[in-house]
Design a protein around this motif. Structure first.
Motif, short mmCIF file in Angstrom:
data_model
loop_
_atom_site.label_atom_id
_atom_site.label_comp_id
_atom_site.label_asym_id
_atom_site.label_seq_id
_atom_site.Cartn_x
_atom_site.Cartn_y
_atom_site.Cartn_z
N LEU A 59 -2.90 2.00 -6.03
CA LEU A 59 -4.06 2.77 -5.59
C LEU A 59 -4.94 1.97 -4.66
O LEU A 59 -5.57 2.52 -3.76
N TYR A 110 -7.11 -2.22 4.35
CA TYR A 110 -6.44 -2.49 3.07
C TYR A 110 -5.18 -1.64 2.93
O TYR A 110 -4.16 -2.11 2.43
N CYS A 111 -5.25 -0.38 3.34
CA CYS A 111 -4.07 0.50 3.30
C CYS A 111 -3.15 0.23 4.49
O CYS A 111 -2.01 0.70 4.52
N GLU A 112 -3.67 -0.50 5.46
CA GLU A 112 -2.90 -0.92 6.63
C GLU A 112 -2.33 0.25 7.42
O GLU A 112 -1.22 0.17 7.95
N GLU A 113 -3.07 1.34 7.44
CA GLU A 113 -2.66 2.45 8.29
C GLU A 113 -3.83 3.37 8.58
O GLU A 113 -4.88 3.26 7.97
N ILE A 143 -13.18 5.89 0.29
CA ILE A 143 -13.53 6.30 -1.08
C ILE A 143 -12.45 7.15 -1.74
O ILE A 143 -12.17 7.00 -2.92
N HIS A 144 -11.82 8.05 -0.96
CA HIS A 144 -10.74 8.87 -1.54
C HIS A 144 -9.38 8.28 -1.18
O HIS A 144 -8.43 9.00 -0.89
N GLY A 145 -9.30 6.95 -1.17
CA GLY A 145 -8.03 6.27 -0.90
C GLY A 145 -8.00 5.05 -1.78
O GLY A 145 -8.04 5.17 -3.00
N CYS A 146 -8.01 3.86 -1.15
CA CYS A 146 -7.97 2.63 -1.95
C CYS A 146 -9.34 2.31 -2.53
O CYS A 146 -9.48 1.39 -3.34
N ALA A 147 -10.38 3.05 -2.11
CA ALA A 147 -11.75 2.92 -2.65
C ALA A 147 -12.45 1.64 -2.20
O ALA A 147 -13.52 1.33 -2.70
N ARG A 148 -11.84 0.88 -1.27
CA ARG A 148 -12.44 -0.38 -0.86
C ARG A 148 -13.46 -0.17 0.26
O ARG A 148 -13.30 0.72 1.09
N PRO A 185 0.82 -1.22 0.00
CA PRO A 185 0.00 0.00 0.00
C PRO A 185 0.86 1.27 0.00
O PRO A 185 1.95 1.28 0.56
N ARG A 191 -3.94 7.73 -3.50
CA ARG A 191 -5.11 8.52 -3.87
C ARG A 191 -5.57 9.19 -2.59
O ARG A 191 -5.58 8.58 -1.53
N LEU A 200 -11.46 12.51 6.28
CA LEU A 200 -11.97 13.13 5.05
C LEU A 200 -11.90 12.18 3.85
O LEU A 200 -12.57 12.38 2.85
N GLU A 201 -11.07 11.14 3.95
CA GLU A 201 -10.94 10.20 2.84
C GLU A 201 -12.03 9.13 2.87
O GLU A 201 -12.10 8.30 1.97
N GLU A 208 -10.62 15.10 -5.59
CA GLU A 208 -9.81 13.89 -5.40
C GLU A 208 -8.55 14.04 -6.24
O GLU A 208 -8.59 14.51 -7.37
N ARG A 264 -5.79 6.74 8.44
CA ARG A 264 -5.87 7.82 7.46
C ARG A 264 -6.95 8.81 7.90
O ARG A 264 -7.89 8.45 8.61
N PRO A 265 -6.82 10.07 7.45
CA PRO A 265 -7.76 11.11 7.89
C PRO A 265 -9.20 10.81 7.46
O PRO A 265 -9.45 10.28 6.39
#
Ligand SMILES: [Zn+2]
Lengths: 192, 98
Positions: free
Chosen positions: A80, B8-11, B61-66, A66, A149, B16-17, A156, B13-14
């Motif tokens: 992404l 999924y990003c394994e961290e 949604i504003h990251g990996c979208a998962r 990631p 992203r 807002l994402e 975005e 995150r703010p």
């Protein structure tokens, strides 16, 4: 009708293509914001089993970690999501054509003209991006090569750190005026 | 700003994402056309809306979208834990009494 269509050759472009905000730059103390030249881009979706053969075809190893990216010969693959990458080619080669030869399961969509790239560079680059992006951009959390992203204000973006004090901001071309303006305004404040 | 851990990003995150996507673990009937009106109403409209621990779907949604699942306390607005979509409801929550 069909016959006539079959004879028609692909028309040469009759107008010069002008990318959104082409050539715009802004310099402030400690940071420079500038539009990057056009590039080839694809949105790539693929399961784990296809990654080895896709990486070979693209000439760059698709990163599995990631928030990471991989670059080779002017081509960068940005992670992404768990099965999603953005591939940017700045060397004038077409990654879509390279993927077309691969028979392993994948989806590659050409998005060269959907995005524009904006470079934010200088000692105040991180502060400038952070004006609208809530991510931790310290070198520990977002090292050189990190890609994600995320959001910038109301838009975005995809953010890539290309050097310690340089970011590439990718946004949709219809948002580019907003993104460039926001970064320009931020650049003025960032050095203070 | 609230920090939410994306599995999924394994961290963290703010916030807002992220985007909330309603209550989690609501299984859609395999035979949706055969559902009675009452059962369909329950599936489609009725939500627990508890005061306290709630299991929710969230989307980065504003990251990996998962999409993923999160356990959140509606009183404190604290995220207790997050886990990947498709994984079962955690049997035991971190920090919960035995
Ligand atoms: Zn994520």
């Amino acid at each position: 009708m069909a016959k006539a269509a079959a004879k028609t050759k692909a028309a040469a472009p009759s107008v010069e293509r002008r990318p959104a905000l082409a050539g715009r730059t802004l310099s402030a103390p400690g940071v420079k914001v500038e539009m990057l030249p056009p590039a080839e881009r694809i949105s790539l979706r693929a399961p784990g089993a296809s990654l080895a053969v896709l990486s070979k075809a693209l000439g760059v190893t698709l990163p599995a970690k990631p928030k990471s990216s991989a670059t080779r010969d002017g081509r960068t693959a940005l992670w992404l999501g768990p099965d999603e990458w953005l591939v940017i080619d700045e060397a004038g080669n077409d990654p879509l054509a390279d993927c077309a030869k691969v028979t392993a399961l994948h989806s590659a969509v050409g998005i060269s003209h959907r995005n524009v790239g904006i470079s934010v560079s200088g000692p105040a680059a991180a502060a400038t991006v952070n004006s609208g992006c809530p991510q931790d951009l310290s070198l520990d959390a977002f090292p050189v090569g990190a890609a994600s992203r995320t959001i910038l204000g109301k838009s975005e973006i995809v953010l890539l750190r290309t050097a310690q004090d340089t970011f590439r901001v990718e946004c949709w071309r219809s948002f580019s005026d907003y993104v460039f303006t926001l970064l320009s305004e931020a650049a003025g404040d960032a050095a203070n | 700003m609230l920090l939410i851990r994306c599995p999924y990003c394994e961290e963290e995150r703010p916030e807002l994402e992220f985007r909330n996507a309603g209550e989690a673990h609501i299984a859609r009937s395999a035979n949706i056309a055969g559902e009675s009106d009452d059962d369909f109403e329950k599936f489609f409209f009725i939500r627990a809306n508890p005061k306290g621990i709630i299991y929710e779907r969230w989307r980065h949604i504003h990251g990996c979208a998962r999409f993923f699942n999160a356990v959140r306390d509606t009183v404190t607005d604290k995220f207790v834990m997050t886990y990947k979509a498709g994984e079962p409801k955690p049997a035991k929550l971190p920090g919960a009494a035995k």
